[in-house]
Write a protein that holds these residues in place. Sequence first.
Motif, short mmCIF file in Angstrom:
data_model
loop_
_atom_site.label_atom_id
_atom_site.label_comp_id
_atom_site.label_asym_id
_atom_site.label_seq_id
_atom_site.Cartn_x
_atom_site.Cartn_y
_atom_site.Cartn_z
N GLY A 49 0.77 -1.23 0.00
CA GLY A 49 0.00 0.00 0.00
C GLY A 49 0.80 1.29 0.00
O GLY A 49 0.25 2.36 0.22
N ILE A 50 2.09 1.20 -0.26
CA ILE A 50 2.92 2.41 -0.27
C ILE A 50 3.06 2.89 -1.71
O ILE A 50 3.44 2.15 -2.59
N LYS A 51 2.76 4.17 -1.91
CA LYS A 51 2.76 4.75 -3.25
C LYS A 51 3.82 5.83 -3.44
O LYS A 51 3.88 6.45 -4.48
N HIS A 52 4.61 6.10 -2.42
CA HIS A 52 5.59 7.18 -2.48
C HIS A 52 6.95 6.66 -1.99
O HIS A 52 7.06 6.23 -0.85
N ALA A 53 7.94 6.70 -2.86
CA ALA A 53 9.29 6.23 -2.52
C ALA A 53 10.25 7.41 -2.39
O ALA A 53 10.19 8.34 -3.18
N LEU A 54 11.11 7.34 -1.40
CA LEU A 54 12.15 8.35 -1.25
C LEU A 54 13.35 7.90 -2.08
O LEU A 54 14.38 7.49 -1.56
N ALA A 55 13.19 7.95 -3.38
CA ALA A 55 14.22 7.51 -4.31
C ALA A 55 13.74 7.83 -5.72
O ALA A 55 12.53 7.99 -5.93
N PRO A 56 14.60 7.90 -6.69
CA PRO A 56 16.05 7.78 -6.61
C PRO A 56 16.70 9.11 -6.21
O PRO A 56 16.06 10.15 -6.24
N VAL A 57 17.97 9.04 -5.84
CA VAL A 57 18.74 10.24 -5.54
C VAL A 57 19.32 10.74 -6.87
O VAL A 57 20.09 10.04 -7.52
N LEU A 58 18.93 11.93 -7.27
CA LEU A 58 19.33 12.47 -8.57
C LEU A 58 20.41 13.54 -8.45
O LEU A 58 20.64 14.29 -9.40
N ASP A 59 21.06 13.61 -7.30
CA ASP A 59 22.17 14.54 -7.15
C ASP A 59 23.33 14.10 -8.03
O ASP A 59 23.65 12.91 -8.10
N VAL A 60 23.95 15.04 -8.69
CA VAL A 60 25.17 14.77 -9.45
C VAL A 60 26.31 15.07 -8.47
O VAL A 60 26.54 16.22 -8.11
N THR A 61 26.98 14.03 -7.99
CA THR A 61 27.98 14.21 -6.94
C THR A 61 29.39 14.19 -7.50
O THR A 61 29.80 13.23 -8.12
N ARG A 62 30.09 15.26 -7.24
CA ARG A 62 31.47 15.38 -7.70
C ARG A 62 32.43 15.65 -6.55
O ARG A 62 33.61 15.84 -6.76
N ASP A 63 31.90 15.71 -5.35
CA ASP A 63 32.72 16.06 -4.19
C ASP A 63 32.46 15.04 -3.09
O ASP A 63 31.35 14.95 -2.56
N ALA A 64 33.46 14.28 -2.75
CA ALA A 64 33.32 13.22 -1.75
C ALA A 64 32.95 13.76 -0.37
O ALA A 64 32.50 13.02 0.49
N ARG A 65 33.12 15.05 -0.16
CA ARG A 65 32.76 15.63 1.13
C ARG A 65 31.25 15.71 1.32
O ARG A 65 30.78 16.04 2.40
#
Length: 109
Positions: free
Chosen positions: A68-84
Motif C-alpha cells: 500500500g505504499i505509493k511514495h518512494a524516497l528515491a532515486p537520488v538524482l544529485d550529481v555528486t562530484r565532491d566526496a565531502r
Amino acid sequence: DKLRDYQKKVMERSRFDIPALFHIEGLTGALMPEATSFPTGIGRGSAWDPELEYEAGKIIGKEMSAVGIKHALAPVLDVTRDARLGRQGESYGEDPTLVSALGTSYVVG
C-alpha cells in the motif's frame, strides 16, 4: 492491513478528508522486512545500465505497492562530484547524463 487501518483512522479524524501519504526509503529496495535488497546508487551507477535500473525500479515498485505504499524516497538524482558530500554513495555518480538516464529508468520501472 496495518496501513489500511491507519488510513481509516486518519480519514475519520480529518475534517477535510485528506488521506495520509505513506512513504518509505526506496533507494536500495523497499526498506521493509522480506523486501529485495539492491546495491547502493553509486554501485548501480557503475554498471551504466539503464535497463537494469528499470528492472530494479519495477521490482521495488511492486514490493511497495503490495503493502500500500505509493511514495518512494528515491532515486537520488544529485550529481555528486565532491566526496565531502557525505551521502555520495546514494547518488548514481558524477556524470549528469548517466544520472538522468538511470533516474528516468528507475522511475519508469
